[in-house]
Design an enzyme around this catalytic site. Structure first.
Site, short mmCIF file in Angstrom:
data_model
loop_
_atom_site.label_atom_id
_atom_site.label_comp_id
_atom_site.label_asym_id
_atom_site.label_seq_id
_atom_site.Cartn_x
_atom_site.Cartn_y
_atom_site.Cartn_z
N LYS A 22 -18.42 -9.80 4.19
CA LYS A 22 -17.69 -9.11 3.12
C LYS A 22 -16.43 -9.90 2.73
O LYS A 22 -16.20 -10.16 1.55
CB LYS A 22 -17.28 -7.71 3.60
CG LYS A 22 -16.24 -7.04 2.70
CD LYS A 22 -15.86 -5.65 3.17
CE LYS A 22 -14.68 -5.58 4.09
NZ LYS A 22 -13.36 -5.68 3.48
N ASN A 23 -15.63 -10.27 3.73
CA ASN A 23 -14.32 -10.85 3.39
C ASN A 23 -14.40 -12.27 2.85
O ASN A 23 -13.42 -12.79 2.34
CB ASN A 23 -13.37 -10.73 4.59
CG ASN A 23 -12.95 -9.27 4.80
OD1 ASN A 23 -13.15 -8.43 3.91
ND2 ASN A 23 -12.41 -8.96 5.96
N ARG A 92 -8.88 -4.13 -2.02
CA ARG A 92 -7.83 -5.10 -1.77
C ARG A 92 -8.12 -6.43 -2.47
O ARG A 92 -7.26 -7.08 -3.04
CB ARG A 92 -7.76 -5.31 -0.24
CG ARG A 92 -6.80 -6.36 0.23
CD ARG A 92 -5.38 -5.86 0.17
NE ARG A 92 -4.43 -6.79 0.75
CZ ARG A 92 -3.13 -6.67 0.61
NH1 ARG A 92 -2.63 -5.67 -0.07
NH2 ARG A 92 -2.32 -7.53 1.14
N CYS A 116 -8.08 -0.36 2.22
CA CYS A 116 -7.98 0.69 3.25
C CYS A 116 -6.51 1.01 3.53
O CYS A 116 -5.66 0.12 3.54
CB CYS A 116 -8.63 0.22 4.55
SG CYS A 116 -10.42 0.31 4.53
N ARG A 121 0.70 -3.30 3.68
CA ARG A 121 -0.05 -4.38 3.03
C ARG A 121 0.64 -4.94 1.77
O ARG A 121 0.07 -4.93 0.67
CB ARG A 121 -1.49 -3.93 2.72
CG ARG A 121 -2.17 -3.30 3.90
CD ARG A 121 -3.63 -3.03 3.67
NE ARG A 121 -4.44 -4.23 3.83
CZ ARG A 121 -5.76 -4.26 3.65
NH1 ARG A 121 -6.40 -3.17 3.29
NH2 ARG A 121 -6.43 -5.37 3.82
N PRO A 122 1.85 -5.45 1.96
CA PRO A 122 2.55 -6.04 0.81
C PRO A 122 1.85 -7.33 0.35
O PRO A 122 1.02 -7.87 1.07
CB PRO A 122 3.94 -6.36 1.36
CG PRO A 122 3.76 -6.50 2.82
CD PRO A 122 2.61 -5.59 3.21
N ILE A 123 2.23 -7.83 -0.85
CA ILE A 123 1.63 -9.08 -1.33
C ILE A 123 2.72 -10.14 -1.59
O ILE A 123 2.52 -11.06 -2.36
CB ILE A 123 0.75 -8.86 -2.58
CG1 ILE A 123 1.56 -8.32 -3.77
CG2 ILE A 123 -0.41 -7.93 -2.30
CD1 ILE A 123 0.79 -8.40 -5.10
N ASP A 124 3.86 -9.96 -0.90
CA ASP A 124 4.98 -10.87 -1.14
C ASP A 124 4.63 -12.34 -0.87
O ASP A 124 5.13 -13.24 -1.55
CB ASP A 124 6.19 -10.45 -0.28
CG ASP A 124 5.83 -10.37 1.20
OD1 ASP A 124 5.02 -9.50 1.56
OD2 ASP A 124 6.33 -11.20 1.97
N ASP A 304 -9.87 -6.34 12.75
CA ASP A 304 -11.01 -5.58 12.20
C ASP A 304 -12.00 -5.15 13.28
O ASP A 304 -12.90 -4.35 13.00
CB ASP A 304 -11.74 -6.41 11.13
CG ASP A 304 -10.84 -6.72 9.95
OD1 ASP A 304 -9.82 -6.02 9.79
OD2 ASP A 304 -11.15 -7.66 9.20
N ILE A 326 -1.25 -6.47 13.75
CA ILE A 326 -1.35 -6.84 12.32
C ILE A 326 -0.99 -5.67 11.40
O ILE A 326 -0.23 -5.84 10.45
CB ILE A 326 -2.77 -7.35 11.97
CG1 ILE A 326 -3.26 -8.40 13.00
CG2 ILE A 326 -2.83 -7.91 10.55
CD1 ILE A 326 -2.61 -9.74 12.97
N ARG A 396 -18.57 0.50 2.07
CA ARG A 396 -17.86 -0.61 1.42
C ARG A 396 -18.07 -1.91 2.17
O ARG A 396 -17.93 -2.99 1.60
CB ARG A 396 -16.35 -0.32 1.40
CG ARG A 396 -15.95 0.71 0.39
CD ARG A 396 -14.43 0.84 0.34
NE ARG A 396 -13.83 -0.46 0.60
CZ ARG A 396 -12.73 -0.66 1.30
NH1 ARG A 396 -12.08 0.36 1.82
NH2 ARG A 396 -12.25 -1.87 1.50
#
Ligand code: EPU
Length: 418
Positions: A22-23, A92, A116, A121-124, A304, A326, A396
């Site tokens: 998936k990832n 995501r 999820c 879960r920032p995107i900085d 995961d 994490i 998913r």
């Protein structure tokens, strides 16, 4: 809403074939947009996250055709337009469109990605990468407008080895002018899969899979082909299942090296298994030993798999300790596991699991993808019937989970409850 019903405590035998990761797939599909020609991606799992990405591709005007596990993408017809929140928030991985569109058109307008609910879960770090490459980022009410007059290679030191930031930076840098060096890059196998795909389309990326990736920008990406690597998290989930209720349960079409840390923990516990070139055969083992686990980026123990391994920890003789480094909110499965008879306490980022416990069936909720996998594993071990609600999360990420489990002897069904 869908729910899964499981009658537990049956021995599982036979083999489970692992699907594409998936990832990886969720990054390869947006990456395909960088090409000016057709691309083909093989071994794409049939899961709802992929449907959501294809919806974005079609919304942008790309031609997408699925034939079995292959996807053909022709993005010559796309128009660079705003991706609405309604579709970006489904997953995501929608943020890989940020980098693909920025790399291709030097402009992207879209909303904050979904995913999820397991932490902030920032995107900085992704934005840090974009800015370093020369982009201007304007954020208002969750909406991002990112533009660049020119994208120019540079050195980027990530604050932490983020998978998303590494891939996003790589996608933009592939078409920037000059050389970009990403340091403290994430080293996950999915990153290697994406870099190999980009190189196949004509990019020049070296060092993927190490913490220093060097990308020399090219003007054009052409025709491309790639195959999605086997899903190491799906593989790990079923290997753990074998350790719970398997009898020579064979998990096939995997790259065992990608789950080395899991296999080493199972060995430490004393789990009975044979590791082949592309399979693991595993059987439930009595009197397994407790272990200490700390989640880390690859090649450490994957976050995961921490929820999926928890049911196995409940069967160890003594106390296991699992630390999640994490995500700050990835223990939502624990109260439900305790309802099923486990004895687990949570203290900040750690759980303490006292085993062995006799698990019994219960009605529980899948709060997120891997929490759902955890509860399915627990239910397959438990005595009696369990009902797991909200399993859309599970669909998913796990292809054909009902069929795969039924084929090895599980009593499992899925129903729509409106
Ligand atoms: N982080 C930041 N800033 C950033 C990016 C990340 O602070 O800009 C932090 C995150 O909050 C998190 C850590 O760094 O604490 C790691 O985040 P990372 O960016 O590596 O994760 P991701 O790219 O958002 C992917 C997978 C996750 C998987 C992680 C870690 C996809 C779509 N998602 O997420 O998969 O847990 O890498 O391996 O590839 C799952 O499959 O269940 C799943 C959650």
């Amino acid at each position: 809403m869908k729910q899964i019903r499981i009658e537990g405590n049956h021995t599982l035998k036979g083999s489970i074939e692992i699907s594409g990761a998936k990832n990886s797939a969720v990054a390869l599909i947006p990456a395909a947009l960088l090409s000016d020609e057709d691309v083909v991606i093989d071994n794409v799992p049939n899961i709802s996250d992929i449907d959501a990405l294809n919806e974005i591709l079609k919304y942008l005007g790309a031609k997408v055709k699925r034939n079995g596990s292959s996807i053909y993408i022709d993005s010559k017809t796309i128009k660079n337009k705003e991706i609405p929140e309604k579709i970006s928030s489904k997953l995501r991985a929608s943020y890989y469109f940020m980098s693909a569109l920025l790399g291709k058109y030097k402009k992207v307008e879209m909303y904050f990605p979904g995913g999820c609910s397991i932490g902030a879960r920032p995107i900085d770090q992704t934005l840090k990468g974009f800015r370093a490459l020369g982009a201007k980022v304007v954020e208002k009410d969750n909406r991002f407008t990112i533009t660049a007059k020119k994208l120019k290679g540079t050195n980027i030191l990530l604050d932490m080895p983020s998978v998303g930031a590494t891939i996003n930076t790589m996608l933009v840098a592939a078409k920037a002018e000059g050389v970009t060096v990403i340091e403290n890059a994430a080293r996950e196998p999915e990153i290697v899969n994406v870099a190999t795909f980009l190189n196949n389309m004509g990019a020049n990326i070296k060092g993927a899979g190490t913490s220093k990736i060097t990308i020399t920008g090219v003007k054009k990406l052409t025709k491309g082909f790639t195959e999605v690597i086997p899903d190491r998290i799906e593989a790990g989930t079923y290997v753990i299942l074998g350790a719970l209720v398997g009898k020579k349960l064979r998990i096939e079409n995997i790259i065992p090296r990608h789950i080395d840390m899991l296999l080493s923990k199972l060995k430490e516990m004393g789990v009975n298994m044979i590791v082949g070139d592309d399979y693991v055969e595993v059987s439930a083992t009595k009197d397994i030993k407790p272990v200490r686990i700390k989640t880390l980026g690859y090649p450490g123990f994957p976050t995961d798999l921490q929820q999926p391994i928890t049911p196995l920890l409940t069967q160890c003789l003594g106390e296991s300790v699992l630390e999640e480094t994490i995500y700050e909110n990835r223990f939502k499965n624990i109260p439900y596991l305790n309802t099923m008879g486990s004895c687990i306490s949570i203290s900040e980022r750690k759980i303490f699991v006292s085993g062995p416990s006799n698990l019994h069936g219960a009605k529980v909720e899948a709060t997120d993808l891997r929490a759902g996998a955890c509860l399915i594993l627990a239910a397959l071990k438990a005595e009696g019937v369990s009902v797991i609600t909200n399993v859309e999360h599970v669909l998913r990420g796990y292809e054909n989970i009902i069929e795969k489990l039924t084929n090895v002897g599980a009593i499992i069904s899925i129903e729509d409850v409106g």
